[in-house]
Design a protein around this motif. Structure first.
Motif, PDB file in Angstrom:
ATOM      1  N   SER A  96       0.859  -1.180   0.000  1.00  0.00           N
ATOM      2  CA  SER A  96       0.000   0.000   0.000  1.00  0.00           C
ATOM      3  C   SER A  96       0.897   1.233   0.000  1.00  0.00           C
ATOM      4  CB  SER A  96      -0.882  -0.002   1.246  1.00  0.00           C
ATOM      5  OG  SER A  96      -0.051   0.008   2.381  1.00  0.00           O
ATOM      6  N   GLY A  97       0.300   2.403   0.039  1.00  0.00           N
ATOM      7  CA  GLY A  97       1.072   3.642   0.122  1.00  0.00           C
ATOM      8  C   GLY A  97       1.819   3.911  -1.172  1.00  0.00           C
ATOM      9  N   ASN A  98       3.054   4.445  -1.017  1.00  0.00           N
ATOM     10  CA  ASN A  98       3.812   4.888  -2.187  1.00  0.00           C
ATOM     11  C   ASN A  98       4.078   3.773  -3.176  1.00  0.00           C
ATOM     12  OD1 ASN A  98       3.933   7.513  -1.422  1.00  0.00           O
ATOM     13  ND2 ASN A  98       5.815   7.245  -0.230  1.00  0.00           N
ATOM     14  N   ALA A  99       4.407   2.600  -2.646  1.00  0.00           N
ATOM     15  CA  ALA A  99       4.747   1.495  -3.534  1.00  0.00           C
ATOM     16  C   ALA A  99       3.555   1.169  -4.420  1.00  0.00           C
ATOM     17  CB  ALA A  99       5.173   0.283  -2.728  1.00  0.00           C
ATOM     18  N   LEU A 100       2.371   1.212  -3.847  1.00  0.00           N
ATOM     19  CA  LEU A 100       1.162   0.926  -4.625  1.00  0.00           C
ATOM     20  C   LEU A 100       0.980   1.975  -5.721  1.00  0.00           C
ATOM     21  CD1 LEU A 100      -1.622  -0.498  -5.032  1.00  0.00           C
ATOM     22  CD2 LEU A 100      -2.559   1.246  -3.499  1.00  0.00           C
ATOM     23  N   VAL A 101       1.184   3.213  -5.316  1.00  0.00           N
ATOM     24  CA  VAL A 101       1.021   4.318  -6.252  1.00  0.00           C
ATOM     25  C   VAL A 101       1.970   4.147  -7.430  1.00  0.00           C
ATOM     26  CG1 VAL A 101       1.518   6.769  -6.515  1.00  0.00           C
ATOM     27  CG2 VAL A 101       0.117   5.974  -4.605  1.00  0.00           C
ATOM     28  N   VAL A 102       3.237   3.847  -7.116  1.00  0.00           N
ATOM     29  CA  VAL A 102       4.231   3.689  -8.172  1.00  0.00           C
ATOM     30  C   VAL A 102       3.880   2.494  -9.045  1.00  0.00           C
ATOM     31  CG1 VAL A 102       6.634   3.123  -8.644  1.00  0.00           C
ATOM     32  CG2 VAL A 102       6.069   4.832  -6.905  1.00  0.00           C
ATOM     33  N   ARG A 103       3.449   1.416  -8.373  1.00  0.00           N
ATOM     34  CA  ARG A 103       3.121   0.201  -9.110  1.00  0.00           C
ATOM     35  C   ARG A 103       1.998   0.458 -10.120  1.00  0.00           C
ATOM     36  NH1 ARG A 103       1.833  -5.565  -8.911  1.00  0.00           N
ATOM     37  NH2 ARG A 103      -0.401  -5.659  -9.271  1.00  0.00           N
ATOM     38  N   LEU A 104       0.944   1.111  -9.641  1.00  0.00           N
ATOM     39  CA  LEU A 104      -0.190   1.357 -10.532  1.00  0.00           C
ATOM     40  C   LEU A 104       0.161   2.376 -11.617  1.00  0.00           C
ATOM     41  CD1 LEU A 104      -3.203   1.361  -8.067  1.00  0.00           C
ATOM     42  CD2 LEU A 104      -2.450  -0.422  -9.635  1.00  0.00           C
ATOM     43  N   GLY A 105       0.876   3.436 -11.213  1.00  0.00           N
ATOM     44  CA  GLY A 105       1.256   4.466 -12.176  1.00  0.00           C
ATOM     45  C   GLY A 105       2.136   3.880 -13.262  1.00  0.00           C
ATOM     46  N   ALA A 106       3.143   3.122 -12.840  1.00  0.00           N
ATOM     47  CA  ALA A 106       4.084   2.545 -13.794  1.00  0.00           C
ATOM     48  C   ALA A 106       3.355   1.600 -14.733  1.00  0.00           C
ATOM     49  CB  ALA A 106       5.200   1.812 -13.058  1.00  0.00           C
ATOM     50  N   ARG A 107       2.422   0.838 -14.174  1.00  0.00           N
ATOM     51  CA  ARG A 107       1.744  -0.129 -15.021  1.00  0.00           C
ATOM     52  C   ARG A 107       0.858   0.566 -16.053  1.00  0.00           C
ATOM     53  NH1 ARG A 107      -2.042  -4.293 -12.327  1.00  0.00           N
ATOM     54  NH2 ARG A 107      -3.463  -2.522 -12.495  1.00  0.00           N
ATOM     55  N   GLN A 108       0.163   1.594 -15.619  1.00  0.00           N
ATOM     56  CA  GLN A 108      -0.676   2.320 -16.577  1.00  0.00           C
ATOM     57  C   GLN A 108       0.160   2.856 -17.717  1.00  0.00           C
ATOM     58  OE1 GLN A 108      -3.181   5.301 -14.947  1.00  0.00           O
ATOM     59  NE2 GLN A 108      -4.211   3.947 -13.530  1.00  0.00           N
ATOM     60  N   LEU A 109       1.317   3.411 -17.326  1.00  0.00           N
ATOM     61  CA  LEU A 109       2.191   3.997 -18.342  1.00  0.00           C
ATOM     62  C   LEU A 109       2.668   2.933 -19.322  1.00  0.00           C
ATOM     63  CD1 LEU A 109       3.752   6.609 -19.114  1.00  0.00           C
ATOM     64  CD2 LEU A 109       5.661   5.661 -17.825  1.00  0.00           C
ATOM     65  N   ALA A 110       3.171   1.848 -18.757  1.00  0.00           N
ATOM     66  CA  ALA A 110       3.798   0.847 -19.599  1.00  0.00           C
ATOM     67  C   ALA A 110       2.767   0.086 -20.425  1.00  0.00           C
ATOM     68  CB  ALA A 110       4.610  -0.115 -18.744  1.00  0.00           C
ATOM     69  N   ARG A 111       1.560  -0.080 -19.864  1.00  0.00           N
ATOM     70  CA  ARG A 111       0.539  -0.818 -20.588  1.00  0.00           C
ATOM     71  C   ARG A 111      -0.003  -0.036 -21.769  1.00  0.00           C
ATOM     72  NH1 ARG A 111       0.629  -6.043 -20.380  1.00  0.00           N
ATOM     73  NH2 ARG A 111       0.244  -6.926 -18.320  1.00  0.00           N
ATOM     74  N   ARG A 112      -0.039   1.286 -21.609  1.00  0.00           N
ATOM     75  CA  ARG A 112      -0.525   2.115 -22.705  1.00  0.00           C
ATOM     76  C   ARG A 112       0.631   2.343 -23.666  1.00  0.00           C
ATOM     77  NH1 ARG A 112      -1.301   6.620 -20.362  1.00  0.00           N
ATOM     78  NH2 ARG A 112      -2.624   5.958 -18.667  1.00  0.00           N
ATOM     79  N   ARG A 113       1.263   1.271 -24.030  1.00  0.00           N
ATOM     80  CA  ARG A 113       2.547   1.278 -24.681  1.00  0.00           C
ATOM     81  C   ARG A 113       2.643   2.238 -25.880  1.00  0.00           C
ATOM     82  NH1 ARG A 113       6.298  -2.773 -24.400  1.00  0.00           N
ATOM     83  NH2 ARG A 113       7.780  -2.854 -26.114  1.00  0.00           N
ATOM     84  N   ARG A 114       1.691   2.104 -26.769  1.00  0.00           N
ATOM     85  CA  ARG A 114       1.742   2.879 -28.004  1.00  0.00           C
ATOM     86  C   ARG A 114       1.705   4.385 -27.743  1.00  0.00           C
ATOM     87  NH1 ARG A 114       0.565   2.293 -33.534  1.00  0.00           N
ATOM     88  NH2 ARG A 114      -0.375   4.291 -33.948  1.00  0.00           N
ATOM     89  N   ALA A 115       0.695   4.776 -26.967  1.00  0.00           N
ATOM     90  CA  ALA A 115       0.541   6.196 -26.673  1.00  0.00           C
ATOM     91  C   ALA A 115       1.736   6.702 -25.864  1.00  0.00           C
ATOM     92  CB  ALA A 115      -0.749   6.438 -25.919  1.00  0.00           C
ATOM     93  N   SER A 116       2.162   5.879 -24.893  1.00  0.00           N
ATOM     94  CA  SER A 116       3.264   6.306 -24.038  1.00  0.00           C
ATOM     95  C   SER A 116       4.545   6.464 -24.843  1.00  0.00           C
ATOM     96  CB  SER A 116       3.484   5.302 -22.920  1.00  0.00           C
ATOM     97  OG  SER A 116       2.351   5.246 -22.104  1.00  0.00           O
ATOM     98  N   LEU A 117       4.763   5.563 -25.784  1.00  0.00           N
ATOM     99  CA  LEU A 117       5.971   5.671 -26.611  1.00  0.00           C
ATOM    100  C   LEU A 117       5.969   6.970 -27.408  1.00  0.00           C
ATOM    101  CD1 LEU A 117       6.910   2.236 -28.177  1.00  0.00           C
ATOM    102  CD2 LEU A 117       8.395   3.868 -27.029  1.00  0.00           C
ATOM    103  N   GLY A 118       4.781   7.281 -27.944  1.00  0.00           N
ATOM    104  CA  GLY A 118       4.662   8.531 -28.696  1.00  0.00           C
ATOM    105  C   GLY A 118       5.005   9.724 -27.820  1.00  0.00           C
ATOM    106  N   GLN A 119       4.437   9.730 -26.617  1.00  0.00           N
ATOM    107  CA  GLN A 119       4.711  10.835 -25.699  1.00  0.00           C
ATOM    108  C   GLN A 119       6.177  10.866 -25.301  1.00  0.00           C
ATOM    109  OE1 GLN A 119       1.985  10.350 -22.473  1.00  0.00           O
ATOM    110  NE2 GLN A 119       0.230  10.595 -23.823  1.00  0.00           N
ATOM    111  N   LEU A 120       6.709   9.673 -25.071  1.00  0.00           N
ATOM    112  CA  LEU A 120       8.103   9.567 -24.671  1.00  0.00           C
ATOM    113  C   LEU A 120       9.003  10.195 -25.735  1.00  0.00           C
ATOM    114  CD1 LEU A 120       9.176   8.243 -22.178  1.00  0.00           C
ATOM    115  CD2 LEU A 120       9.660   6.204 -23.490  1.00  0.00           C
ATOM    116  N   LEU A 121       8.711   9.868 -26.998  1.00  0.00           N
ATOM    117  CA  LEU A 121       9.508  10.424 -28.095  1.00  0.00           C
ATOM    118  C   LEU A 121       9.353  11.934 -28.143  1.00  0.00           C
ATOM    119  CD1 LEU A 121       9.327   8.109 -31.203  1.00  0.00           C
ATOM    120  CD2 LEU A 121      11.064   8.342 -29.467  1.00  0.00           C
TER     121      LEU A 121
END
Lengths: 867, 210
Positions: A469-494
């Protein structure tokens, strides 16, 4: 969403262009409320502002410099020969529309009260000067006058007055006549630079020339015809001027003989163009991101219009027109910003810039609007085509969305357009292609790297146990959302990494430029030049400077020689056309000899005398004795202008002798170094037999100025030239250029932020859906905002790392290829960009998603109206 | 615009209630209000004995957390998450030991034990709705809201999904509030209500067709 267009097709069927114009205008007006349209507007306006601001400024600077060149030359067209000009030539120039003035130049002895001094005599007529003013001191008052001395009078340089011990009101003897000294010349407008003529100036009126009896058969006299008029007139005379030149008349005109900007200013110019392009590129990226959202939002409208019977052509026209309106409005705003900005740039540089600059011309404005259109077509075009391909069935079935534009098509078209802009701005096709190719390769690398990093992030996120719970949960969920939305995230990353790297690069280059400039002129930069030191005075002059003056250059011997042949041919015929009027061909060059490479010089081709087993330079003596070519080292820039390479030969006329040298090395040197610099260096033991004197440069602090007097007394024949004033001017210029550079940096930063804004807007619906669902499951505002914050921060962090990599590589390429600085690693980048990026994107993202979080879950899930 | 007015309704624990109505009658709006997904312009609502009007958006979310499950007409799965991740999402908000195993177990119960790592777009509509069912029940909620759960499915698939919904509901003893226009579906609830022009009226079993 469908309301965005209202019911554009109500009433009659669309007919005529006017109808579509009105329709598109109405559509756009209704659309202005949408964040993506605003983002498009801001991005386009910024692009136009950047390009017009820099365009206006550079355009005015160029034209101002041309004017200044006219002043330095004494006219827009200057003809020079060693005999008087025919009336025919005068008439032809007048007929063409040029105002004429005549001058005669020579070196002659001036005498007063038994003292004799050589003076550089300039004889002027009533039309002098064409441009600028003479600064002359009369009765202790400094005046600026737009005339020369009246008949019967002379104005002389203070140094000549000092040498002759003559004062205002005295009568000076020149040839067979005597003239009254009525003023001391502080500054002439048409002073051709350098130390070309070392004798002090004496200026007199044309009417007195005959009485001096100085113009005789065989005397070295230069007659000049100076014309003033528009450059088109000069251009129209080109063919005739070429024949005159072939007959031995020296032809100078402002277009060809424009003084080169100092290194600092020309680099600043390049920097400004570069920064302008960076801003344009960033604006383009922002446009591309905002367009995605714009298109998504209009798919329903497009489908409806298809249902109502609009053809693909009509749809294309509707949306193209709508965006055209937007581009025009943005261009207008951008152009106004650009005008204000260039006025700001000029204000910053006003102390330095020559005279008043001409008013802004229309070209940069056109270029700015063209830029906006090009960006729109290139960065938004492929994505917009989706609207055309939409199927009417979409009205019934949501999932009938047309395929999204292929990322490679979007990037490909955008790159082509950007390459075109690069070409347009730089005028250099090879450079543009190289940058474009490099950019594409970098994008592919970044794409791969981004995908890899994303996988890594996903992997790491899945390692965080689901029970935390707490920060680790936040990071886990945030990171997963980012990485799962791979296509859009890659575009933004570029997009973000390109943005960060462009911002960083502009900042880096700025820093390195400034450091280079500052180190170029350290506090102990030589501020005195001593010339005309005789060989027998060399030892004693050196020892007097010993201990007193710091930062001395070596004493260089100097022999004057004229280039008489190049590769055995007439020099004018041997060099490229544009180099025919080069000063180095018209005047005598200062030649020197040395056994080692001078300080601050760098061999860029060939080998220095005696290196690399080519035999000792001492062999040069024998070569010379045998009539063979001796090795010489040439300055790289001159060789380049003359199209010469290692192995070419040059023959110099020194006095009545001729010496042929073969280029064995090319040197790169810094003309702004305030040290003696030489175009051509011989090995020792070749030139010694000719008459020579020595030159050196040294630094004297103001408290050591007593030494200056002592030197002047001990070596009356040596000319001491104080360049403090010039140094001061250059330093001042550098600090002003710095401000200008900072202003432009700010613009690039703004463009960068517009990218972030556009990208976040584009991804808002997806995020809204996610946060809506989370809320349905019971997540609170705090948790959602922290998860999104984590996601944004992570995005910023990775973009920062990739941006640092990109900036490092691009900066290295730029330094080597364009700005002529040596590349270095920038460790600070690797810290500032990732963490700064995390902070910046985290913050902007947080602010922008606030409205998303405020929506009720019903609204963000789109549940209303679904049932 | 008034969508709902003069509504009085209370649902007790363990009950299954169907709200019937034509398209546009405001069924979904009512469901959203009951679940605290939206707020009424006037009136009183309480969930688990707490007045929703006294709570802000966050307070209402907290009230739902772990206690309320949802099944939507359009599934509302996150397209980028796998089936298992979608099911785990509500559990992750209130960290639970053995969440992963529970998610797998529930996906097994809806017959998708072999398709844990599939993304929504790799699943059929019926399979997606079964993932949504697993997600609705994985927190062992006290109350499940279902909004036209078969609306986007063909009859046969819809039938299987409904069977599953009632089966899970009975096993868990959950309160179920179902919004639908399908009388056959409503028939399987203990109580049916008709929403018509913003007013709610009880329907006798005969009227529903039993």
């Amino acid at each position: 969403m469908t309301a965005a267009m209202g019911d554009p097709l109500s009433g009659q069927a669309p007919s005529g262009r006017g109808h579509w114009l009105a329709l598109s205008w109405r559509g756009l007006r209704r659309d202005l409320r949408a964040a993506d349209v605003r983002a498009l507007f801001v991005a386009l306006a910024l692009a136009v502002a950047a390009s017009t601001m820099i365009g206006f400024f550079l355009d005015r600077l160029e034209r101002g410099l041309e004017r200044q060149a006219g002043q330095m030359l004494g006219g827009d067209l200057v003809l020079e020969q060693s005999r008087p000009f025919d009336n025919e030539i005068r008439q032809r120039l007048r007929d063409a529309g040029l105002a004429l003035s005549e001058q005669v130049d020579m070196v002659s002895m001036a005498s007063f009260d038994g003292a004799f001094e050589p003076a550089s005599v300039k004889v002027v007529d009533d039309a002098y000067p064409h441009y600028g003013e003479v600064h002359v001191e009369r009765q202790g008052e400094l005046e600026r006058v737009a005339t020369g001395p009246a008949p019967g009078e002379v104005w002389i340089a203070p140094r000549l007055a000092q040498l002759l011990d003559i004062e205002e009101g005295d009568s000076l003897q020149l040839g067979a006549t005597s003239l009254d000294v009525t003023g001391l010349i502080e500054r002439e407008p048409d002073q051709q630079g350098g130390f070309g003529s070392f004798n002090p100036r004496l200026m007199m009126h044309m009417d007195d020339l005959e009485a001096t009896e100085l113009v005789q058969e065989g005397s070295r006299v230069e007659f000049e015809l100076l014309g003033r008029g528009p450059s088109e007139v000069v251009a129209s005379l080109q063919d005739w001027l070429d024949t005159l030149a072939a007959e031995g008349v020296e032809v100078q005109d402002v277009r060809r003989d424009r003084p080169q900007l100092g290194n600092a200013l020309s680099r600043a110019e390049q920097y400004l163009s570069l920064a302008g392009l960076a801003a344009v590129l960033l604006a383009g990226v922002a446009v591309a991101m905002a367009t995605r959202r714009y298109v998504d939002r209009h798919l329903d409208t497009a489908a409806l219009l298809r249902c109502f019977g609009a053809t693909q052509r009509q749809l294309t026209r509707l949306f193209a027109l709508q965006l055209l309106w937007l581009a025009l409005a943005a261009s207008a705003v951008g152009a106004i910003l650009g005008l204000v900005g260039q006025a700001g740039l000029l204000m910053l540089l006003s102390n330095f810039l020559p005279l008043e600059l001409p008013p802004p011309g229309p070209m940069p404005l056109l270029l700015g609007i063209l830029t906006a259109m090009a960006i729109l077509a290139g960065f938004a075009g492929p994505t917009l085509l989706r609207l055309k391909r939409v199927s009417a069935l979409k009205v019934l079935r949501r999932e009938f969305d047309p395929l999204p534009a292929s990322a490679w098509a979007v990037i490909g078209v955008a790159s082509l357009v950007f390459g075109g802009l690069l070409w347009l701005y730089s005028g250099n096709l090879t450079l543009s292609l190289a940058i474009l190719a490099g950019g594409m390769v970098m994008l592919a690398v970044l794409w791969g790297l981004g995908a890899l990093l994303m996988t890594g992030v996903l992997h790491l996120a899945s390692r965080v146990p689901a029970t935390v719970s707490g920060n680790a949960l936040v990071v886990r969920l945030g990171a997963r959302q980012l990485a799962r939305r791979r296509r859009a995230s890659l575009g933004q990353l570029l997009a973000f990494s390109v943005t960060f790297s462009a911002m960083a690069m502009i900042a880096l280059v700025r820093g390195d430029l400034l450091t280079t400039w500052q180190s170029q002129l350290p506090d102990d930069t030589p501020n005195f030049f001593a010339i005309n030191i005789q060989p027998n005075e060399r030892e004693s002059f050196s020892s007097m400077l010993e201990g007193a003056a710091d930062s001395r250059s070596a004493l260089y011997p100097m022999v004057r020689g004229r280039i008489s042949e190049i590769n055995g041919n007439d020099p004018r015929a041997a060099v490229p056309d544009e180099a025919r009027g080069d000063n180095a061909l018209r005047r005598e060059l200062n030649l020197t000899w040395r056994s080692d490479v001078p300080e601050g010089n760098r061999i860029v081709a060939g080998e220095w005398f005696g290196e690399g087993g080519q035999g000792n330079w001492l062999g040069a003596v024998d070569a010379h004795a045998a009539g063979d070519a001796v090795p010489i080292s040439m300055e790289d820039g001159l060789a380049d202008r003359f199209g010469l390479r290692v192995g070419d030969t040059l023959t110099f006329a020194i006095g009545s002798a001729e010496i042929t040298g073969e280029i064995t090395s090319l040197r790169d040197l810094d003309w702004d170094s305030f040290r003696p610099n030489f175009y051509v260096i011989f090995p020792p033991d070749v030139l010694e037999r000719f008459g020579h004197s020595y030159i050196t440069a040294f630094h004297l602090d103001s408290e050591e100025r007593a030494l200056q007097r002592e030197l002047a007394e001990a070596f009356p024949g040596v000319s001491l030239i104080n360049v403090d004033a010039i140094l001061e001017r250059v330093r001042e210029l550098l600090s002003q250029v710095t401000h200008a550079v900072e202003l432009v940096l700010l613009l690039v930063l703004l463009a960068g932020i517009s990218v972030l804004y556009a990208a976040l807007i584009a991804s808002r619906p997806v995020r809204a859906h996610e946060s809506g669902l989370l809320r349905v499951f019971g997540a609170g505002d705090r948790l959602i905002s922290r998860i999104q914050g984590a996601e944004f921060a992570l995005l910023g962090l990775i973009s920062g790392v990739m941006g640092a990599l990109l900036a490092e590589l691009a900066a290295a390429g730029l330094y080597l290829g364009w700005l002529d600085l040596s590349p270095r690693m920038h460790w600070e980048l690797w810290v500032v960009l990732p963490f700064g990026g995390a902070l910046l994107i985290g913050m902007i993202g947080h602010v922008l998603s606030r409205s998303v979080r405020r929506q009720t879950p019903m609204a963000s899930l789109g549940l209303l109206g679904e049932a | 615009m008034t969508i709902l007015q003069d509504l009085g309704l209370s649902i007790v624990a363990g009950e299954s209630v169907a709200i019937l109505g034509a398209s546009g009658a405001g069924k979904s709006t009512l469901l959203g209000l009951l679940a605290g997904l939206d707020v009424p312009t006037s009136g009183e609502l309480s969930l688990f004995g707490e007045s929703l009007g006294d709570l802000d958006e966050d307070g209402r979310a907290q009230l739902r957390a772990g206690r309320v499950g949802f099944v939507f007409q359009n599934f509302q799965l996150l397209p980028t998450l796998t089936a298992l991740e979608n099911v785990l999402l509500p559990l992750e908000l209130s960290p639970t030991a053995g969440a992963d195993a529970r998610g797998r177990e529930w996906l097994g119960r809806v017959g998708l034990g072999e398709r844990l790592d599939h993304l929504p777009k790799q699943l059929s509509g019926g399979e997606q709705q079964r993932v949504a069912l697993a997600r609705a029940f994985v927190t062992l909620p006290e109350l499940v809201f279902a909004d036209e759960p078969t609306g986007n499915l063909d009859p046969a698939t819809g039938e299987r999904v409904i069977d599953l919904l009632f089966e899970l509901n009975q096993e868990a003893g959950t309160t179920l509030v179902l919004v639908t226009h399908d009388h056959a579906l409503a028939r399987r609830c203990q109580r049916c209500l008709q929403l018509d022009e913003g007013c709610l009226a009880p329907l006798s079993l005969e009227e529903v067709g039993i």
